[in-house]
Design an enzyme around this catalytic site. Structure first.
Site, short mmCIF file in Angstrom:
data_model
loop_
_atom_site.label_atom_id
_atom_site.label_comp_id
_atom_site.label_asym_id
_atom_site.label_seq_id
_atom_site.Cartn_x
_atom_site.Cartn_y
_atom_site.Cartn_z
N PRO A 1 66.44 -45.92 10.39
CA PRO A 1 65.47 -46.38 11.41
C PRO A 1 65.02 -45.41 12.57
CG PRO A 1 67.53 -47.56 11.78
CD PRO A 1 67.84 -46.69 10.65
N TYR B 1 55.79 -38.71 14.19
CA TYR B 1 56.08 -40.16 14.56
C TYR B 1 54.76 -40.92 14.59
CZ TYR B 1 58.51 -43.37 17.51
OH TYR B 1 59.04 -44.59 18.11
N TYR C 1 64.53 -42.67 23.82
CA TYR C 1 65.59 -42.24 22.45
C TYR C 1 66.67 -41.48 23.37
CZ TYR C 1 62.42 -43.71 18.77
OH TYR C 1 61.76 -44.52 17.80
N LYS D 1 60.18 -45.55 10.27
CA LYS D 1 59.36 -45.20 9.48
C LYS D 1 59.16 -46.56 8.22
CE LYS D 1 57.21 -41.65 10.83
NZ LYS D 1 56.34 -42.15 11.50
N HIS E 1 51.52 -47.56 22.52
CA HIS E 1 52.36 -46.40 23.06
C HIS E 1 51.77 -44.92 22.98
CE1 HIS E 1 56.25 -48.72 24.11
NE2 HIS E 1 55.04 -49.45 24.03
#
Ligand code: RFL
Ligand code: PHB
Length: 391
Positions: free
Chosen positions: A293, A385, A201, A297, A72
């Site tokens: 979450p 990220y 998200y 991580k 991704h």
């Protein structure tokens, strides 16, 4: 019984550590409270940083993830009903994450240990740590009604948040840093086509939601829910209806629904135990820290602790040096706190707080709008990220 490293817990941290040590000629015994099937079946993480993938390769258990994992290079962040893609690769000089389920990696790690004759003892009861201040720490446990003892050079506490290892660090030495969030996530796994090729998200008036996946035909979705909710409060129908409502409009039509394969309610929490080493005991992974979450991580931090710990123990046995052992806790904690910061920040940005004022809400939307328009802000999000560089 005697070994070099006694490892408590056969989650990803414990299994990966024993595999990396084995490849350096260091022997270990892993003790696990649950059955192998139980450990393997826990549906948890899905997003692996590049550094974690690299470590899996080094541990010779990265082939299947390289074949089957989904690369991704970006994700959507939504607010006010609109989608904004953040291009991780463009913002980080080509870095990406790999979507590969923790269940699958755990299966690979178990197979790798079994193929090399690793000793993993499942269904042990009452594991206790002794003499961690001495040169010969011991582990005792019970299995099938019999008492057992293992003497080792070092103990690795990889037994997760609810394990026993952390409590072996005496109270005056141990400091705990903790924060509980006023909401939980309800997660659902289903054999349905993911609603999008990339993760979404969503900051929605009625709460956060997340669209993730395990493969081209298996979806993983989460919804923010009240802390007191249980799985029984969330029928499949209620879950799908609520998820559809929280999706940006242009994604709603593409949502494929189906029966849940698994459902879980999980409270969100931040936790750090300092130090991560005391005497001959090292803590690694969730035994030492928990992150909410939202930043994906937890598993990656478990892997980075194990990277540092395997290097430290290799330095001890190969070069007779305690330098990396002495630096272990501080080295890990520098990375842990940065991941805590990022996870806490992203959680605050994306969730609906029950006690938020209108002012708080406006600030949240202003920050999201800033991120959507600022390449500097997107770079900061993206570099965290995909995983910060290792020291
Ligand atoms: P684990 O996986 O909890 O393994 C610890 C093992 O120790 C055993 N144990 C004991 N054994 C012997 N004696 C005792 N007294 C014992 N007590 C416990 C347990 O049975 C278990 O097998 O910890 P580890 O290895 O440190 O791995 C950590 C990860 O599992 C965890 O951080 C992640 O799952 C967190 N997480 C995520 N992390 C990510 O990096 N990316 C994600 O996308 C992500 N998503 C998530 C997540 C965690 C979630 N939940 C359910 C908390 C999504 C969710 C919903
Ligand atoms: C998941 O796929 O389970 C997942 C993905 C991203 C997160 C958390 C969980 O931030």
């Amino acid at each position: 019984m005697r070994t070099q490293i006694g490892i408590v817990g056969a989650g990803p941290a414990g299994l990966l550590l024993s595999q990396l040590l084995h490849l350096q000629g260091i022997e270990s015994v892993v003790l696990e409270r649950q059955t192998a099937a139980h450990v393997q079946g826990r549906v948890r993480a899905g997003v692996l940083e590049g550094g974690t993938v690299e470590l899996a390769k080094l541990a010779q258990c990265g082939d299947r993830m390289a074949r089957e994992g989904l690369v991704h290079e970006g994700a959507d962040f939504c607010f006010g009903g609109a989608r904004h893609r953040i291009d991780f690769a463009a913002r980080t000089g080509g870095k990406s994450v790999l979507v590969y389920g923790q269940t699958e990696w755990t299966r690979d790690l178990m197979a790798a240990r079994a193929a090399r004759g690793g000793t993993v003892i499942y269904e042990v009861e009452d594991v206790a740590l002794h003499d961690i201040d001495s040169d010969a720490p011991r582990l005792t446990w019970r299995k099938d009604g019999e008492e057992h003892e293992l003497t080792c050079d070092f103990i690795a506490g990889c037994d997760g948040f609810h394990g026993v290892s952390r409590n072996a660090i005496p109270d005056p030495v141990q400091r705990r840093f903790e924060k509980a969030f006023p909401f939980a996530w309800v997660g659902l796994l289903s054999d349905t086509k993911p609603v999008s090729d990339e993760l979404i998200y969503i900051n929605h008036e009625d709460g956060f939601s997340l669209c993730s996946m395990r493969s081209a035909t298996r979806s993983r979705y989460y919804l923010q829910c009240p802390l007191q909710d249980s799985v029984g409060d969330w029928s499949d129908d209620r879950f799908w209806t609520e998820l559809s409502r929280r999706l940006p409009e242009d994604r709603r039509e593409g949502l494929e629904t189906g029966p849940s394969l698994e459902k879980i309610v999980t409270p969100l929490r931040s936790f750090v135990c300092e130090p991560m080493r005391h005497g001959r005991l090292f803590l690694a992974g969730d035994a030492a820290h928990i992150v909410p979450p939202t930043g994906a991580k937890g598993l990656n931090l478990a892997a980075s602790d194990v990277r540092y710990l395997s290097q430290a123990l290799t330095g001890f046995y190969r070069d007779n040096s305690t330098d990396l052992i002495d630096a272990y806790s501080a080295t890990c904690l520098r990375r842990v706190w940065k991941a805590q910061r990022f996870s806490h920040w992203l959680t605050g940005l994306m969730h609906r707080y029950p006690d938020a004022s209108d002012f708080d809400r406006r600030l949240q939307l202003a920050e999201l709008d800033y991120i959507a328009r600022s390449s500097a802000a997107q770079t900061a999000l993206a570099e965290n990220y995909v995983g910060l560089p290792f020291e």
